[in-house]
Design a protein around this motif. Structure first.
Motif, PDB file in Angstrom:
ATOM      1  N   SER A 748      15.052  25.794 -17.725  1.00 56.15           N
ATOM      2  CA  SER A 748      15.141  26.884 -18.213  1.00 56.15           C
ATOM      3  C   SER A 748      13.676  27.555 -18.160  1.00 56.15           C
ATOM      4  CB  SER A 748      15.781  27.044 -19.549  1.00 56.15           C
ATOM      5  OG  SER A 748      15.205  26.064 -20.479  1.00 56.15           O
ATOM      6  N   ARG A 749      12.904  26.630 -18.670  1.00 57.26           N
ATOM      7  CA  ARG A 749      11.498  27.161 -18.747  1.00 57.26           C
ATOM      8  C   ARG A 749      10.943  27.652 -17.189  1.00 57.26           C
ATOM      9  NH1 ARG A 749       8.043  22.508 -20.465  1.00 57.26           N
ATOM     10  NH2 ARG A 749       6.178  23.816 -20.193  1.00 57.26           N
ATOM     11  N   ALA A 750      11.387  26.881 -16.367  1.00 56.99           N
ATOM     12  CA  ALA A 750      11.007  27.385 -14.953  1.00 56.99           C
ATOM     13  C   ALA A 750      11.770  28.698 -14.715  1.00 56.99           C
ATOM     14  CB  ALA A 750      11.389  26.445 -13.748  1.00 56.99           C
ATOM     15  N   LYS A 751      13.095  28.756 -15.167  1.00 59.32           N
ATOM     16  CA  LYS A 751      13.660  30.094 -14.845  1.00 59.32           C
ATOM     17  C   LYS A 751      12.929  31.308 -15.446  1.00 59.32           C
ATOM     18  CE  LYS A 751      18.685  31.439 -14.477  1.00 59.32           C
ATOM     19  NZ  LYS A 751      19.964  30.977 -14.815  1.00 59.32           N
ATOM     20  N   LEU A 761       3.733  32.283 -10.656  1.00 62.05           N
ATOM     21  CA  LEU A 761       4.773  31.434  -9.741  1.00 62.05           C
ATOM     22  C   LEU A 761       4.657  30.146  -9.390  1.00 62.05           C
ATOM     23  CD1 LEU A 761       7.159  32.943  -8.926  1.00 62.05           C
ATOM     24  CD2 LEU A 761       6.388  33.062  -6.521  1.00 62.05           C
ATOM     25  N   TYR A 762       3.362  29.661  -9.361  1.00 66.76           N
ATOM     26  CA  TYR A 762       2.792  28.289  -8.969  1.00 66.76           C
ATOM     27  C   TYR A 762       3.296  27.308 -10.189  1.00 66.76           C
ATOM     28  CZ  TYR A 762      -1.023  28.289 -12.180  1.00 66.76           C
ATOM     29  OH  TYR A 762      -2.035  28.115 -13.100  1.00 66.76           O
ATOM     30  N   LYS A 763       3.144  28.113 -11.536  1.00 70.30           N
ATOM     31  CA  LYS A 763       3.767  26.924 -12.392  1.00 70.30           C
ATOM     32  C   LYS A 763       5.039  26.657 -12.423  1.00 70.30           C
ATOM     33  CE  LYS A 763       0.310  29.021 -15.933  1.00 70.30           C
ATOM     34  NZ  LYS A 763       0.263  29.710 -17.322  1.00 70.30           N
ATOM     35  N   LYS A 764       5.751  27.820 -11.953  1.00 70.40           N
ATOM     36  CA  LYS A 764       7.254  27.325 -11.877  1.00 70.40           C
ATOM     37  C   LYS A 764       7.589  26.218 -10.903  1.00 70.40           C
ATOM     38  CE  LYS A 764      11.103  30.163 -10.992  1.00 70.40           C
ATOM     39  NZ  LYS A 764      11.405  31.492 -10.544  1.00 70.40           N
ATOM     40  N   GLN A 765       6.647  26.195  -9.725  1.00 70.00           N
ATOM     41  CA  GLN A 765       7.011  25.008  -8.723  1.00 70.00           C
ATOM     42  C   GLN A 765       6.387  24.058  -9.252  1.00 70.00           C
ATOM     43  OE1 GLN A 765       8.479  26.068  -6.348  1.00 70.00           O
ATOM     44  NE2 GLN A 765       8.653  24.063  -5.755  1.00 70.00           N
ATOM     45  N   ASN A 766       5.169  24.011  -9.997  1.00 71.98           N
ATOM     46  CA  ASN A 766       4.889  22.608 -10.754  1.00 71.98           C
ATOM     47  C   ASN A 766       5.744  21.886 -11.698  1.00 71.98           C
ATOM     48  OD1 ASN A 766       2.292  22.641  -9.112  1.00 71.98           O
ATOM     49  ND2 ASN A 766       1.188  23.640 -10.743  1.00 71.98           N
ATOM     50  N   LEU A 767       6.371  22.966 -12.514  1.00 70.40           N
ATOM     51  CA  LEU A 767       7.262  22.478 -13.407  1.00 70.40           C
ATOM     52  C   LEU A 767       8.638  21.730 -12.807  1.00 70.40           C
ATOM     53  CD1 LEU A 767       7.683  25.212 -16.285  1.00 70.40           C
ATOM     54  CD2 LEU A 767       6.778  22.858 -16.444  1.00 70.40           C
ATOM     55  N   LEU A 768       8.850  22.381 -11.739  1.00 66.89           N
ATOM     56  CA  LEU A 768      10.099  21.618 -11.249  1.00 66.89           C
ATOM     57  C   LEU A 768       9.634  20.170 -10.267  1.00 66.89           C
ATOM     58  CD1 LEU A 768      11.893  25.010  -9.912  1.00 66.89           C
ATOM     59  CD2 LEU A 768      12.671  23.336 -11.644  1.00 66.89           C
ATOM     60  N   ASN A 769       8.579  20.382  -9.646  1.00 64.58           N
ATOM     61  CA  ASN A 769       7.916  19.275  -9.120  1.00 64.58           C
ATOM     62  C   ASN A 769       7.979  18.041  -9.863  1.00 64.58           C
ATOM     63  OD1 ASN A 769       7.875  20.789  -6.463  1.00 64.58           O
ATOM     64  ND2 ASN A 769       5.816  21.048  -6.720  1.00 64.58           N
ATOM     65  N   ASN A 770       7.453  18.404 -11.018  1.00 64.75           N
ATOM     66  CA  ASN A 770       7.148  17.267 -12.048  1.00 64.75           C
ATOM     67  C   ASN A 770       8.630  16.644 -12.370  1.00 64.75           C
ATOM     68  OD1 ASN A 770       4.518  17.100 -11.931  1.00 64.75           O
ATOM     69  ND2 ASN A 770       4.114  18.699 -13.701  1.00 64.75           N
ATOM     70  N   LEU A 771       9.352  17.317 -12.812  1.00 64.65           N
ATOM     71  CA  LEU A 771      10.635  17.138 -12.954  1.00 64.65           C
ATOM     72  C   LEU A 771      11.389  16.042 -12.016  1.00 64.65           C
ATOM     73  CD1 LEU A 771      13.244  17.225 -14.683  1.00 64.65           C
ATOM     74  CD2 LEU A 771      13.785  19.512 -14.088  1.00 64.65           C
TER      75      LEU A 771
END
Lengths: 791, 96
Positions: A748-751, A761-771
């Motif tokens: 949800s944070r990524a969303k 935008l890169y933060k979203k990608q990082n969050l998802l990558n880590n997950l």
């Protein structure tokens, strides 16, 4: 009987030796200066073969140095503006090799040696007549300037030693004012001479006594020589015969010329010496403007275009030029005082104070700095600037090592500098301390500091401090006997300092010899001093663990581990595992211990340092461990610590992750015995049961603190990925159940990060990558809306 | 030798020298010796209004004993290395 201080009791050849001995001393200091003695013959060529006149007015001879002769060919202004090539300048400054520097001097042998050598020879052949004749000449030339007080002081009376001889002086002596201008006073001088012979002839005995008088001779001759040397300069040649005439009236026959030849030779020799020196001074003056090497070539490169001759200038320009002349003359007043040899001598002396044959210890900072931060001088302009400063650089760089090697293309000046340094190093090594002081004194005030310690430093280590030190040592011994040692903050600090000192000693030793004795270092770590486990009283914890709370200990960990054997590293790691909860970063690093669930910033900073130092060192160390050792470490960790507490701290979690991932890697290599495997699974079960039902707690209450998406790594997901990797399906299911909320939280944070917000935008990608790093282990992949199976 | 060694690495860097008579001078360090005498190039005086006679000075030699502070840019200093060097110096001193 003594003529002019000549001691007849010593055989001439012995005397000769003595004198030569003296001149050798002189040469020792100024090697090469007196070499040119043999070239005296050239003097005639240089100064004309005519015999110097005998009877000039010498009042002006009071100055032992001739007045500086201004250069006729080159004005100062011209000289100053004359463009000088840098190389030439450098050559001139340092002399391009010794030869050119000494060449001019060879034609102008210095005064003293010549006189010392020449005169005794001449004197031995003097007959009485000759001496008489010489005296006739001398009394014009010498007496007045040499003993100025007499004429005025005594008038009619005379000092006992001078007999009747001095008597006439007072009568014919013109007033000094007149006497000061030999040119105008030419005629009076002549008259004077004509009067002279009469009393002279009348007192031969007086002459004799005079000759015997020991006070007069050496100086007088010297003086005479100096005055004679003035003559040819000041009196134009056409006057010379005139001036010579009266002398011939003296009742001395032919032999005189022979004896005089001796005098005149020495006179002209000395004249050539000083006059020549003047000429050479003048010719070098313009260059010497830039004498100080560090000022360097810049000045000369600024040289203006060639100027008009003085006559061509407008009055304004002339005034300007005159002003300039004055200025230049003022500047040059003392230029050329030092010849290249002198400069070399001073440079060598200065260098000998700062050179060292152990640069890595005494010049540690600069030497290592140069290695670590090599100068990036890519652009040629910078290089040019560097070149200008190259002498200074060489001077500073080469405190006694890398002779020549660094500057392969070094120009002559630099090579010379390097030679200087080489000499300086040997000089510094050879000379005992005492002479160094003496030399220092020779260049100025005697200093009691050395070059390395310019001033006496404060001696801080007083007796009180020493007593304290010994007491501290005694105190440690005392506590040693107790069952449990306690360590104060000070103790820990001193342990750290000892460790650092040992490391540095070993580091410098290892530069020359890779096999270094590290026992001292190991002992100073106090690893095995006494065991301690998590939860012990803080002051009784093993000192190494306590030391790990300090930044400076952490900083040297990488350097420390380089010198430890694998066994030693394993011992340290074991100690750390059993004391994990004693580490400040774990003890105070868990949000659970704080009512507001926020770890204080001080601890957070320390945690930061740990991740940069400790975690990396540990990761490297673990690479070397065997499978069963990893198991052993994990078991110790579980045994001595509350795993669920440790897992709520960043460092604790990363330690566990490190061990787990290494174990997984070894397992992946597939060469593990069945017993090891079973041990491993029981170990894993143990660990998992400690964590079970508390896995969600490893997530700090504010997920933004851990991962706001700006970093590519998230230690929590890393841990979960590693844990899942090692576990069976049942383990994985439990984990997923426990952290489900966190997974959806991240999604949800990524969303929440808007796709149009390009900056984030890169933060979203990082969050998802880590997950996904975690999810991938179980064959899943997530985007901001859903979790899918990995295809 | 520590400070001499240290200042050697600042040669050709811009430094600001504060003298004991309150004159502040910024310039390129050209050389230094063991007495920490400094030679500066391209000099400007930072409080020129107070010391107008400094306006014409373009380069100068400063006797080390008259210096109060030398300011330098922090990225010209390697702190870790400096720490080590200081320790080394202290060790050498205590060994004597």
């Amino acid at each position: 009987m003594s003529f002019f201080g000549f001691d007849p009791s010593v055989p001439p050849h012995l005397r000769q030796q003595n004198l030569n001995q003296e001149s050798y001393d002189f040469q020792d200091t100024y090697d090469g200066l007196g070499d040119g003695g043999a070239d005296d013959a050239l003097n005639d060529e240089t100064f004309g073969a005519t015999e110097p006149a005998k009877d000039f007015a010498f009042a002006n001879g009071n100055h032992s140095q001739p007045a500086p002769v201004p250069s006729q060919t080159l004005s100062y202004a011209q000289a100053a503006t004359h463009p000088i090539n840098d190389d030439e300048f450098m050559n001139d400054l340092w002399g391009a090799g010794n030869a050119p520097a000494t060449q001019p001097r060879q034609q102008q042998p210095p005064m003293q040696p010549i006189q010392q050598r020449g005169q005794p020879q001449e004197r031995t052949v003097l007959s009485l007549d000759e001496i008489e004749a010489q005296l006739t000449a001398i009394d014009h030339r010498t007496q007045q300037p040499h003993q100025p007080p007499h004429p005025y002081m005594m008038g009619g009376m005379m000092p006992p030693g001078y007999g009747g001889y001095m008597m006439p002086m007072g009568q014919y002596m013109p007033p000094p004012g007149q006497f000061g201008y030999p040119m105008q006073q030419h005629i009076p001088a002549q008259q004077m001479h004509q009067q002279m012979p009469m009393p002279m002839q009348g007192h031969p005995q007086a002459l004799q006594t005079q000759q015997m008088h020991p006070q007069m001779p050496p100086q007088a001759q010297l003086q005479q020589a100096q005055q004679v040397q003035q003559v040819p300069q000041q009196i134009p040649p056409q006057l010379a015969p005139l001036a010579l005439a009266p002398a011939t009236q003296a009742p001395v026959p032919q032999p005189e010329s022979g004896s005089l030849a001796g005098v005149s030779t020495s006179a002209s020799a000395s004249a050539s010496g000083s006059v020549g020196a003047d000429v050479s001074t003048i010719s070098t003056e313009p260059k010497d403007l830039n004498q100080f090497p560090l000022l360097g070539a810049k000045l000369s490169s600024k040289a203006a275009p060639r100027r008009l001759s003085f006559a061509e200038m407008t009055p304004e320009q002339q005034a300007k030029a005159t002003k300039r002349h004055e200025k230049v003359a003022r500047i040059m007043n003392y230029s050329g005082i030092m010849n290249p040899k002198d400069k070399d001598f001073v440079t060598r002396f200065q260098l000998s104070q700062i050179v060292t044959d152990d640069p890595y210890n005494e010049d540690f900072y600069a030497q290592v700095f140069k290695v670590i931060h090599p100068k990036a001088n890519a652009n040629p302009l910078q290089q040019q600037a560097d070149q200008n400063n190259s002498i200074a650089q060489a001077y500073l760089d080469q405190s006694g090592h890398r002779l020549g090697g660094r500057y392969k293309r070094a120009d002559v000046a630099l090579q010379r500098m390097q030679q200087q340094i080489q000499k300086a190093v040997t000089v510094a090594k050879e000379r005992p301390k005492l002479t160094q002081y003496a030399r220092e004194g020779a260049l100025g005030k005697i200093s009691f500091g050395s070059g390395k310690k310019p001033r006496q430093q404060l001696e801080i280590l007083s007796k009180a401090a020493q007593r304290e030190k010994s007491e501290a040592e005694g105190g440690v011994k005392l506590t040693n006997t107790q069952l449990r040692k306690t360590y104060s903050h000070k103790d820990i600090m001193s342990i750290i300092e000892t460790v650092i000192n040992n490391i540095m000693t070993i580091e410098s030793a290892s530069r020359t010899n890779p096999d270094v004795d590290t026992t001292d270092l190991w002992e100073s770590l106090h690893i095995l001093d006494h065991p301690s486990t998590s939860g012990d009283e803080e002051s009784t914890i093993n000192p190494f663990i306590q030391a790990l709370s300090f930044n400076k200990m952490l900083k040297i960990l990488p350097r420390l581990f380089k010198f430890l054997t694998r066994e030693q590293v394993l011992t340290i790691t074991t100690l750390i595992m059993s004391n994990l909860e004693n580490l400040l970063v774990i003890k105070h690093g868990s949000y659970t211990t704080y009512p507001d669930q926020v770890v204080p910033s001080k601890i957070l900073k320390l945690v930061e340092h740990y991740t940069l130092t400790f975690s990396k060192v540990l990761m490297n160390a673990v690479q070397e461990f065997k499978f069963n050792e990893i198991i052993g470490l994990l078991m110790i960790l579980i045994e001595h610590n509350n795993v669920s507490f440790v897992s709520t701290t960043k460092i604790g979690l990363s330690v566990i992750t490190t061990l787990l991932s290494r174990a997984e890697l070894i397992k992946g290599e597939g060469q593990i015995s069945a017993t090891d495997l079973s041990e491993w699974s029981s170990c894993y079960d143990e660990l998992f049961s400690n964590l079970e039902s508390r896995i969600a707690a490893i997530f700090p209450p504010h997920p933004e603190d851990v991962d706001d998406g700006s970093s590519r790594e998230n230690y929590v997901w890393q841990f979960l990925a590693t844990l899942s990797l090692g576990g069976k399906l049942s383990h994985q299911r439990i984990i997923v159940d426990e952290v489900r909320d966190e997974i959806f939280g991240v999604m949800s944070r990524a969303k929440a990060i808007d796709n149009s917000d390009l900056a984030n935008l890169y933060k979203k990608q990082n969050l998802l990558n880590n997950l996904n790093m975690y999810l991938v282990v179980m064959g899943l992949v997530a985007d901001e809306t859903e979790i899918k199976e990995l295809q | 030798m520590l400070f001499f060694s240290f200042f050697k690495t600042l040669v050709d860097q811009e430094v600001t020298v504060e003298l004991k008579n309150d004159i502040e001078i910024r310039g390129t360090l050209k050389t230094v010796d063991q007495y920490l005498n400094l030679k500066l190039d391209n000099v400007i005086c930072l409080n020129e209004d107070k010391y107008p006679h400094m306006q014409s000075v373009k380069n100068l030699f400063i006797r080390g004993s008259t210096v109060r502070y030398v300011h330098m840019s922090s990225n010209t200093v390697d702190c870790t290395l400096l720490q080590d060097a200081s320790r080394r110096e202290a060790m050498a001193q205590s060994a004597k």
